[in-house]
Write a protein that holds these residues in place. Structure first.
Motif, PDB file in Angstrom:
ATOM      1  N   ALA A 204       0.604  -1.359   0.152  1.00  0.00           N
ATOM      2  CA  ALA A 204      -0.592   0.119   0.391  1.00  0.00           C
ATOM      3  C   ALA A 204       0.381   1.257   0.170  1.00  0.00           C
ATOM      4  CB  ALA A 204      -0.868   0.057   1.304  1.00  0.00           C
ATOM      5  N   ASN A 205       1.898   1.084  -0.984  1.00  0.00           N
ATOM      6  CA  ASN A 205       2.328   2.842  -1.261  1.00  0.00           C
ATOM      7  C   ASN A 205       2.410   2.977  -2.612  1.00  0.00           C
ATOM      8  OD1 ASN A 205       4.500   3.187   1.413  1.00  0.00           O
ATOM      9  ND2 ASN A 205       4.474   1.138   1.526  1.00  0.00           N
ATOM     10  N   ARG A 206       3.353   3.625  -3.373  1.00  0.00           N
ATOM     11  CA  ARG A 206       2.901   4.057  -4.511  1.00  0.00           C
ATOM     12  C   ARG A 206       4.578   3.403  -5.591  1.00  0.00           C
ATOM     13  NH1 ARG A 206       2.403  10.465  -3.115  1.00  0.00           N
ATOM     14  NH2 ARG A 206       0.455  10.415  -1.546  1.00  0.00           N
ATOM     15  N   ILE A 207       5.162   2.136  -4.687  1.00  0.00           N
ATOM     16  CA  ILE A 207       6.045   1.594  -5.382  1.00  0.00           C
ATOM     17  C   ILE A 207       5.386   1.478  -6.897  1.00  0.00           C
ATOM     18  CG2 ILE A 207       7.744  -0.176  -5.721  1.00  0.00           C
ATOM     19  CD1 ILE A 207       7.083   0.379  -2.235  1.00  0.00           C
ATOM     20  N   ARG A 208       6.528   1.567  -7.906  1.00  0.00           N
ATOM     21  CA  ARG A 208       6.301   1.068  -9.007  1.00  0.00           C
ATOM     22  C   ARG A 208       7.765   0.220  -9.773  1.00  0.00           C
ATOM     23  NH1 ARG A 208       3.295   4.672 -11.412  1.00  0.00           N
ATOM     24  NH2 ARG A 208       3.184   6.433 -11.211  1.00  0.00           N
ATOM     25  N   THR A 209       8.263   0.058  -8.900  1.00  0.00           N
ATOM     26  CA  THR A 209       9.755  -0.360  -9.428  1.00  0.00           C
ATOM     27  C   THR A 209       9.885  -1.178  -8.812  1.00  0.00           C
ATOM     28  OG1 THR A 209      10.722   0.488 -11.300  1.00  0.00           O
ATOM     29  CG2 THR A 209      11.446  -0.889 -10.938  1.00  0.00           C
ATOM     30  N   ILE A 210      10.402  -2.940  -8.839  1.00  0.00           N
ATOM     31  CA  ILE A 210      11.573  -3.952  -7.419  1.00  0.00           C
ATOM     32  C   ILE A 210      12.663  -4.009  -7.264  1.00  0.00           C
ATOM     33  CG2 ILE A 210      11.408  -5.457  -6.586  1.00  0.00           C
ATOM     34  CD1 ILE A 210       8.091  -6.573  -7.438  1.00  0.00           C
ATOM     35  N   GLU A 211      12.836  -3.469  -6.773  1.00  0.00           N
ATOM     36  CA  GLU A 211      15.014  -2.677  -7.513  1.00  0.00           C
ATOM     37  C   GLU A 211      15.464  -2.237  -5.969  1.00  0.00           C
ATOM     38  OE1 GLU A 211      15.019   1.336  -8.827  1.00  0.00           O
ATOM     39  OE2 GLU A 211      13.836   1.968  -7.148  1.00  0.00           O
ATOM     40  N   ASN A 212      16.988  -2.434  -5.625  1.00  0.00           N
ATOM     41  CA  ASN A 212      17.967  -2.148  -5.090  1.00  0.00           C
ATOM     42  C   ASN A 212      17.223  -3.413  -3.765  1.00  0.00           C
ATOM     43  OD1 ASN A 212      18.136  -0.554  -5.427  1.00  0.00           O
ATOM     44  ND2 ASN A 212      17.418   0.762  -5.050  1.00  0.00           N
ATOM     45  N   LEU A 213      17.370  -4.701  -3.889  1.00  0.00           N
ATOM     46  CA  LEU A 213      16.688  -6.107  -3.586  1.00  0.00           C
ATOM     47  C   LEU A 213      18.077  -6.908  -2.880  1.00  0.00           C
ATOM     48  CD1 LEU A 213      13.275  -6.317  -2.980  1.00  0.00           C
ATOM     49  CD2 LEU A 213      14.063  -4.908  -1.870  1.00  0.00           C
ATOM     50  N   ASP A 214      20.111  -6.277  -4.034  1.00  0.00           N
ATOM     51  CA  ASP A 214      20.419  -7.625  -4.409  1.00  0.00           C
ATOM     52  C   ASP A 214      20.794  -8.066  -3.096  1.00  0.00           C
ATOM     53  OD1 ASP A 214      19.264  -7.930  -7.303  1.00  0.00           O
ATOM     54  OD2 ASP A 214      21.062  -6.463  -7.792  1.00  0.00           O
ATOM     55  N   SER A 215      20.800  -7.478  -2.004  1.00  0.00           N
ATOM     56  CA  SER A 215      21.680  -7.546  -1.107  1.00  0.00           C
ATOM     57  C   SER A 215      20.648  -8.444   0.101  1.00  0.00           C
ATOM     58  CB  SER A 215      22.875  -6.641  -0.179  1.00  0.00           C
ATOM     59  OG  SER A 215      21.546  -5.405   0.078  1.00  0.00           O
ATOM     60  N   LEU A 216      19.428  -8.448   0.073  1.00  0.00           N
ATOM     61  CA  LEU A 216      19.072  -8.934   0.917  1.00  0.00           C
ATOM     62  C   LEU A 216      18.594 -10.761   1.128  1.00  0.00           C
ATOM     63  CD1 LEU A 216      15.836  -5.886   2.095  1.00  0.00           C
ATOM     64  CD2 LEU A 216      18.743  -6.455   2.661  1.00  0.00           C
ATOM     65  N   VAL A 217      20.131 -11.025   1.018  1.00  0.00           N
ATOM     66  CA  VAL A 217      19.933 -12.540   0.782  1.00  0.00           C
ATOM     67  C   VAL A 217      19.323 -13.514   1.687  1.00  0.00           C
ATOM     68  CG1 VAL A 217      21.639 -12.000  -0.670  1.00  0.00           C
ATOM     69  CG2 VAL A 217      22.061 -13.011   1.444  1.00  0.00           C
TER      70      VAL A 217
ATOM     71  N   GLN B 192      10.442  -8.252 -11.106  1.00  0.00           N
ATOM     72  CA  GLN B 192      11.841  -8.469 -11.589  1.00  0.00           C
ATOM     73  C   GLN B 192      12.606  -8.037  -9.831  1.00  0.00           C
ATOM     74  OE1 GLN B 192      12.624  -4.715 -14.481  1.00  0.00           O
ATOM     75  NE2 GLN B 192      12.545  -3.774 -12.744  1.00  0.00           N
ATOM     76  N   GLY B 193      13.890  -8.002 -10.976  1.00  0.00           N
ATOM     77  CA  GLY B 193      15.112  -7.259  -8.531  1.00  0.00           C
ATOM     78  C   GLY B 193      15.072  -9.041  -7.845  1.00  0.00           C
ATOM     79  N   LEU B 194      14.793  -9.794  -8.443  1.00  0.00           N
ATOM     80  CA  LEU B 194      14.403 -10.810  -7.688  1.00  0.00           C
ATOM     81  C   LEU B 194      15.323 -11.737  -7.128  1.00  0.00           C
ATOM     82  CD1 LEU B 194      10.118 -10.959  -7.549  1.00  0.00           C
ATOM     83  CD2 LEU B 194      11.814  -9.929  -5.865  1.00  0.00           C
ATOM     84  N   ASP B 195      16.379 -12.038  -8.468  1.00  0.00           N
ATOM     85  CA  ASP B 195      17.022 -13.165  -8.096  1.00  0.00           C
ATOM     86  C   ASP B 195      18.093 -13.522  -7.207  1.00  0.00           C
ATOM     87  OD1 ASP B 195      16.192 -12.930 -11.004  1.00  0.00           O
ATOM     88  OD2 ASP B 195      17.804 -12.855 -12.136  1.00  0.00           O
TER      89      ASP B 195
END
Length: 337
Positions: free
Chosen positions: A168-181, A197-200
């Motif tokens: 429930a925010n205004r996020i358009r892109t899944i990003e900047n999560l790479d280090s949250l392993v 995307q951005g979930l690999d």
């Protein structure tokens, strides 16, 4: 039995991808009157208190509460108050849980010295940017639900995060999560996301909720080998596909999309719950072909599909006949476990 899926109770969207507009700046109800003064408010609280609940106390400011003497405080709840700014907490160096849910906070600040925090809830505020969390390296649970956040930023150092809620925010892109392993749960429902995307790198992810967005294609999940629950209802998906590597899926919610067949779940032998209501499914024969061998399947939802509308009174009997192991059809139990 009621619909208990994440966010399901709040979902009111049709099969079209939701057009979620930002909240207006003047969306508050009539302003609640705050406390006249904090003087003496906590006088009866012992100095050695470890848990403190100050819920719906009309608190407008933390100044003057006298929290500085509570050096052993480990859990502090300030839910449903009128706080606009986080102050006067830096002395609470033993604090592990801070809940400031449902206030009027506009900026993340005043948390620098709270390095023992493991859980931080800033949901239902007016925050626009994720920031100033640099020292909170022990946080495992972080909640920013229902704010005004448009980008996922400044979380890369929080490598111990297990649960991240940004619904429930205004996020358009899944990003900047790479280090949250180490992330195990990611909640992104009711945003404006158009692509998976951005979930690999999230190889330990077990739960992904991305309901009520603008996604039209199932993709970008092939590295999530440990994924157990996927909630992607109320989007614009036409086909169940690209789940070949997600063989641990136990719960799949694709309700309120535009799906015409179930072929893409044929290989999901661990499946326990399938929510496929409000789609375009019309074939009982295909349900039998795809699902009859699922030994663990206990719950199915097919209501408001053409197959229910056309079969009418015989719909539930047909499902029960072709899936005799199932315990629940839609919201009703058909037999005890």
């Amino acid at each position: 039995m009621s619909d208990t899926r994440p966010e399901a109770l709040n979902s009111t969207f049709s099969n079209d991808p939701p057009n979620l507009e930002p909240d207006s700046e003047d969306d508050d109800h009539a302003p609640e009157v705050g406390r006249d003064s904090n003087e003496g408010f906590l006088d009866n609280v012992p100095d050695d208190t470890t848990e403190l609940d100050l819920i719906h106390e009309r608190i407008t400011t933390l100044e003057g509460l006298g929290l500085e003497r509570l050096h052993q405080l480990q859990r502090l709840s300030l839910r449903q108050n009128l706080i606009t700014k986080i102050t006067d907490l830096n002395h609470l160096t033993q604090l592990e849980e801070l809940d400031v849910y449902d206030n009027r906070i506009t900026k993340v600040e005043g948390l620098d010295q709270l390095t023992a925090l493991t859980s931080l809830d800033l949901s239902f505020n007016k925050i626009r940017h994720i920031e100033n969390l640099d020292t909170l390296l022990n946080v495992t649970d972080l909640y920013f639900v229902a704010n005004k956040i448009s980008r996922i930023t400044n979380l890369g150092h929080l490598v111990n995060l297990r649960n991240l809620e940004l619904g429930a925010n205004r996020i358009r892109t899944i990003e900047n999560l790479d280090s949250l392993v180490n992330l195990e749960q990611l909640w992104l429902g009711k945003n404006k996301i158009v692509k998976l995307q951005g979930l690999d790198n999230l190889k330990n992810l077990k739960i992904l909720s991305i309901q009520s967005n603008r996604i039209t294609k199932l993709e970008g999940l092939s590295n999530l080998h440990n994924l157990e629950e996927l909630y992607i209802s109320h989007n614009g998906i036409e086909k169940i596909e690209n789940l070949e590597m997600n063989t641990k899926l136990r719960v799949l919610d694709v309700g309120a999309n535009r799906i015409t067949d179930l072929e893409g779940v044929h290989h999901l032998d661990a499946l326990e719950e399938l929510w496929a209501n409000d789609n375009n499914l019309s074939s009982f024969e295909q349900i039998e072909t795809v699902l009859s061998d699922k030994q663990h399947l206990t719950t199915v939802y097919f209501e408001r599909n053409p197959l229910e509308k056309e079969a009418k009174a015989t719909y539930r009997l047909k499902i029960k006949t072709i899936l005799p192991r199932v315990l629940q059809i839609d919201a009703s139990m058909v037999r005890a476990a």
